[in-house]
Design a protein around this motif. Structure first.
Motif, PDB file in Angstrom:
ATOM      1  N   HIS A 108       0.916  -1.200  -0.157  1.00 23.61           N
ATOM      2  CA  HIS A 108      -0.168  -0.055   0.037  1.00 23.61           C
ATOM      3  C   HIS A 108       0.753   1.317  -0.049  1.00 23.61           C
ATOM      4  O   HIS A 108       1.858   1.242   0.557  1.00 23.61           O
ATOM      5  N   ARG A 109       0.260   2.306  -0.552  1.00 23.89           N
ATOM      6  CA  ARG A 109       1.127   3.724  -0.639  1.00 23.89           C
ATOM      7  C   ARG A 109       0.762   4.442   0.788  1.00 23.89           C
ATOM      8  O   ARG A 109      -0.321   4.807   1.048  1.00 23.89           O
ATOM      9  N   VAL A 110       1.707   4.622   1.606  1.00 26.27           N
ATOM     10  CA  VAL A 110       1.301   4.997   2.982  1.00 26.27           C
ATOM     11  C   VAL A 110       2.071   6.514   3.313  1.00 26.27           C
ATOM     12  O   VAL A 110       3.054   6.801   2.872  1.00 26.27           O
ATOM     13  N   ARG A 111       1.182   7.300   3.739  1.00 28.78           N
ATOM     14  CA  ARG A 111       1.615   8.545   4.357  1.00 28.78           C
ATOM     15  C   ARG A 111       1.235   8.727   5.823  1.00 28.78           C
ATOM     16  O   ARG A 111       0.243   8.706   6.018  1.00 28.78           O
ATOM     17  N   LEU A 112       2.308   9.282   6.429  1.00 24.47           N
ATOM     18  CA  LEU A 112       2.039   9.446   7.893  1.00 24.47           C
ATOM     19  C   LEU A 112       2.003  10.888   8.033  1.00 24.47           C
ATOM     20  O   LEU A 112       2.954  11.526   7.606  1.00 24.47           O
ATOM     21  N   PHE A 113       1.279  11.371   9.183  1.00 23.61           N
ATOM     22  CA  PHE A 113       1.141  12.771   9.603  1.00 23.61           C
ATOM     23  C   PHE A 113       1.262  12.748  10.993  1.00 23.61           C
ATOM     24  O   PHE A 113       0.647  12.262  11.771  1.00 23.61           O
ATOM     25  N   ASP A 114       2.285  13.919  11.518  1.00 23.44           N
ATOM     26  CA  ASP A 114       2.566  14.104  12.767  1.00 23.44           C
ATOM     27  C   ASP A 114       2.521  15.591  13.081  1.00 23.44           C
ATOM     28  O   ASP A 114       3.330  16.126  12.117  1.00 23.44           O
ATOM     29  N   GLN A 115       2.282  16.020  14.211  1.00 24.96           N
ATOM     30  CA  GLN A 115       2.140  17.538  14.582  1.00 24.96           C
ATOM     31  C   GLN A 115       3.422  18.090  14.795  1.00 24.96           C
ATOM     32  O   GLN A 115       3.716  19.254  14.889  1.00 24.96           O
ATOM     33  N   PHE A 116       4.585  17.177  15.512  1.00 22.59           N
ATOM     34  CA  PHE A 116       5.880  17.617  15.753  1.00 22.59           C
ATOM     35  C   PHE A 116       6.696  18.165  14.580  1.00 22.59           C
ATOM     36  O   PHE A 116       6.592  17.524  13.651  1.00 22.59           O
ATOM     37  N   ASP A 117       7.617  19.173  15.247  1.00 24.91           N
ATOM     38  CA  ASP A 117       8.494  19.437  13.913  1.00 24.91           C
ATOM     39  C   ASP A 117       9.416  18.301  13.693  1.00 24.91           C
ATOM     40  O   ASP A 117       9.863  18.167  12.568  1.00 24.91           O
ATOM     41  N   VAL A 131      10.151   1.773   9.564  1.00 26.50           N
ATOM     42  CA  VAL A 131       9.136   2.659   8.694  1.00 26.50           C
ATOM     43  C   VAL A 131       9.974   3.821   7.600  1.00 26.50           C
ATOM     44  O   VAL A 131       9.667   3.733   6.520  1.00 26.50           O
ATOM     45  N   LYS A 132      10.902   4.294   8.012  1.00 30.15           N
ATOM     46  CA  LYS A 132      11.858   4.897   7.261  1.00 30.15           C
ATOM     47  C   LYS A 132      12.242   4.188   5.802  1.00 30.15           C
ATOM     48  O   LYS A 132      12.514   4.617   4.708  1.00 30.15           O
ATOM     49  N   ALA A 133      12.747   3.071   6.244  1.00 28.93           N
ATOM     50  CA  ALA A 133      13.121   2.284   5.187  1.00 28.93           C
ATOM     51  C   ALA A 133      12.196   1.718   4.360  1.00 28.93           C
ATOM     52  O   ALA A 133      12.423   0.957   3.515  1.00 28.93           O
ATOM     53  N   SER A 134      10.952   1.766   4.819  1.00 29.08           N
ATOM     54  CA  SER A 134       9.874   0.977   4.091  1.00 29.08           C
ATOM     55  C   SER A 134       9.419   1.741   2.969  1.00 29.08           C
ATOM     56  O   SER A 134       8.447   1.071   1.996  1.00 29.08           O
ATOM     57  N   GLY A 135       9.746   2.755   2.734  1.00 27.76           N
ATOM     58  CA  GLY A 135       9.238   3.616   1.721  1.00 27.76           C
ATOM     59  C   GLY A 135       7.817   4.703   1.930  1.00 27.76           C
ATOM     60  O   GLY A 135       7.525   5.487   1.202  1.00 27.76           O
ATOM     61  N   ALA A 136       7.450   4.424   3.338  1.00 25.86           N
ATOM     62  CA  ALA A 136       6.550   5.285   3.694  1.00 25.86           C
ATOM     63  C   ALA A 136       6.630   6.645   3.860  1.00 25.86           C
ATOM     64  O   ALA A 136       7.872   6.938   4.514  1.00 25.86           O
ATOM     65  N   ALA A 137       5.948   7.552   3.279  1.00 23.50           N
ATOM     66  CA  ALA A 137       6.204   9.133   3.507  1.00 23.50           C
ATOM     67  C   ALA A 137       5.830   9.646   4.857  1.00 23.50           C
ATOM     68  O   ALA A 137       4.871   9.161   5.301  1.00 23.50           O
ATOM     69  N   VAL A 138       6.634  10.283   5.524  1.00 26.05           N
ATOM     70  CA  VAL A 138       6.343  11.009   6.727  1.00 26.05           C
ATOM     71  C   VAL A 138       6.271  12.574   6.630  1.00 26.05           C
ATOM     72  O   VAL A 138       7.254  13.122   6.161  1.00 26.05           O
ATOM     73  N   GLU A 139       4.903  13.056   7.119  1.00 22.57           N
ATOM     74  CA  GLU A 139       4.898  14.477   6.922  1.00 22.57           C
ATOM     75  C   GLU A 139       4.846  15.204   8.579  1.00 22.57           C
ATOM     76  O   GLU A 139       4.034  14.767   8.953  1.00 22.57           O
ATOM     77  N   THR A 140       5.760  15.923   8.662  1.00 20.52           N
ATOM     78  CA  THR A 140       5.863  16.549  10.258  1.00 20.52           C
ATOM     79  C   THR A 140       5.166  18.109  10.032  1.00 20.52           C
ATOM     80  O   THR A 140       4.916  18.396   8.981  1.00 20.52           O
ATOM     81  N   LYS A 141       5.046  18.547  11.151  1.00 19.36           N
ATOM     82  CA  LYS A 141       4.504  19.740  11.385  1.00 19.36           C
ATOM     83  C   LYS A 141       3.045  20.032  10.832  1.00 19.36           C
ATOM     84  O   LYS A 141       2.691  21.105  10.362  1.00 19.36           O
ATOM     85  N   VAL A 142       2.161  18.853  10.916  1.00 17.94           N
ATOM     86  CA  VAL A 142       0.809  18.963  10.361  1.00 17.94           C
ATOM     87  C   VAL A 142      -0.017  18.323  11.684  1.00 17.94           C
ATOM     88  O   VAL A 142      -0.081  17.187  11.806  1.00 17.94           O
ATOM     89  N   LYS A 143      -0.660  19.190  12.069  1.00 16.55           N
ATOM     90  CA  LYS A 143      -1.709  18.771  13.198  1.00 16.55           C
ATOM     91  C   LYS A 143      -3.040  18.608  12.459  1.00 16.55           C
ATOM     92  O   LYS A 143      -3.826  19.583  12.123  1.00 16.55           O
ATOM     93  N   ILE A 144      -3.335  17.533  12.218  1.00 15.69           N
ATOM     94  CA  ILE A 144      -4.749  16.979  11.606  1.00 15.69           C
ATOM     95  C   ILE A 144      -5.857  17.296  12.559  1.00 15.69           C
ATOM     96  O   ILE A 144      -5.766  17.149  13.832  1.00 15.69           O
ATOM     97  N   ALA A 145      -6.768  18.095  11.816  1.00 19.95           N
ATOM     98  CA  ALA A 145      -7.819  18.709  12.759  1.00 19.95           C
ATOM     99  C   ALA A 145      -9.058  17.982  12.366  1.00 19.95           C
ATOM    100  O   ALA A 145     -10.255  17.911  12.943  1.00 19.95           O
TER     101      ALA A 145
END
Length: 399
Positions: free
Chosen positions: A27-36, A115-129
């Motif tokens: 699956h094509r995965v994108r992670l979102f996290d609020q921290f810098d 996770v970093k080695a798996s190809g999943a994308a990580v987006e920081t500074k994003v606070k999902i509302a």
């Protein structure tokens, strides 16, 4: 099922484990996290055999075992009488099973590196509302500042018990805040002061609970660490800070003299972080193209030490459902069925056990000390308690 575009909100253990498993499934995965920068939050936790089995499935069990502290026994005494009121031994389970106490940083690092080695994308500074469906059925994630991400085939909510997305669930959860929380801190382990393979506690009635948990190392080459915790009502936190550490240290050492050297390392009240607890369970841990895992789906007090384990079991069940089902709606319904009984059973048991160890009751701790504790030394009862703590009672064969 064909590969999906999946968004995961939250980089706790649940979100990271889900990202790793789903990326490996194509699956094509994108992670979102609020921290810098992605980072763990919290102190130590207990990994139970059921949760460790999921980490083994992910190929991470041995890496975490090299960092954590094996736990053979949960042991507690009444502070004044010295009476044993908790004694759970993993050895009654056989097969060399035990718990594993870990620092959250160790669990985070082991998961995040993969996770970093798996190809999943990580987006920081994003606070999902919120989730927006104006563009159609496929959900779009909305963050602070009006930023939008998506659309996605599936959103996985791993934001925890205060997630703003829970209104997307098919049925609402009844939420109840618990009066008692706990102050936690991580300290250097003092060799010889406590048993390195035991979670040890002391109680004064049910209004005071003190705990010492060896948690191993945060990373390779680090020194051994200890999590120390003190039960406290959330409403009393400000008063506790205002009175200063002196009176509190006196109270702790009066109840448990052996902790004196350990807590001497605490020289600032801000070293102790308050964890507030609540109880909720989503009747259905999914909505329209949304799945809830971990504390977003169910949360309670940590009395049975199941938080991270339940989250990992959610991940295993959800990934299995996506692999087996022919469409997404079927997969989400199957995920809910797989987890329903186990979640409700442990939520019920946690609700039942917690007042015996964290409450203002004078009657329940007497019942605990004079009836429940002696019964726990009966072999069949001792094994049942160990199975409860291990997390495998009521667990379906496919999870």
């Amino acid at each position: 099922m064909k590969p999906l575009d999946i968004a995961i909100a939250g980089l706790g253990p649940a979100g990271l484990a889900a990202a790793l498993a789903l990326a490996r499934s194509g699956h094509r995965v994108r992670l979102f996290d609020q921290f810098d920068e992605p980072r763990p939050v919290g102190s130590g936790l207990m990994m139970q055999p059921a949760g460790l089995a999921v980490l083994d499935w992910l190929g991470l069990g041995e890496a975490l075992r090299r960092l954590g502290a094996p736990i053979d026994r949960l042991f507690g005494r009444e502070a004044h009488s010295g009476r044993i009121v908790l004694d759970v031994r993993y050895e009654t389970l056989g097969n060399g099973r035990c718990g594993l106490a870990v620092h959250r940083a160790a669990l985070f690092n082991v998961l995040f590196d993969k996770v970093k080695a798996s190809g999943a994308a990580v987006e920081t500074k994003v606070k999902i509302a919120a989730i927006d469906r104006m563009s159609g059925r496929r959900p779009v994630l909305v963050a602070g500042g009006g930023r939008r991400f998506g659309p996605f085939d599936l959103v996985i909510d791993a934001l925890g018990s205060r997630s703003p997305l829970m209104d997307e669930a098919a049925a609402p959860a009844a939420r109840r805040s618990l009066a008692y929380g706990a102050l936690w801190t991580t300290l250097p382990w003092i060799a010889g002061a406590f048993d390195a393979r035991v979670l040890e506690q002391r109680y004064e009635r049910a209004s005071v609970m003190i705990g010492v948990l060896p948690v191993g190392r945060r990373f390779s080459g680090d020194s051994a660490q200890t999590t120390f915790f003190w039960s406290l009502k959330a409403e009393n936190h400000a008063r506790w800070k205002a009175q200063g550490l002196g009176p509190w240290r006196d109270q702790v050492t009066r109840l448990w003299p052996e902790t004196e050297t350990l807590i001497a390392q605490i020289d600032d009240p801000d070293q102790m972080v308050l964890a507030a607890y609540g109880h909720h369970t989503l009747p259905l841990p999914f909505g329209d193209r949304v799945a809830f895992i971990g504390d977003s789906a169910h949360s309670t007090s940590p009395q049975l030490g199941q938080g991270a384990n339940m989250a990992l079991l959610d991940v295993r069940a959800l990934c299995g459902a996506l692999d087996q089902a022919s469409d997404l709606d079927q997969a989400l319904a199957f995920y809910a069925r797989q987890r329903r009984f186990h979640i409700r059973l442990y939520q019920l048991m946690s609700s039942m056990f917690t007042p015996f160890y964290q409450s203002d009751s004078h009657v329940l701790p007497l019942f605990r000390d004079w009836l429940v504790a002696p019964a726990s030394r009966v072999p069949l009862v001792a094994r049942a308690l160990a199975r409860i703590v291990s997390g495998d009672i009521g667990l379906g064969r496919d999870v």
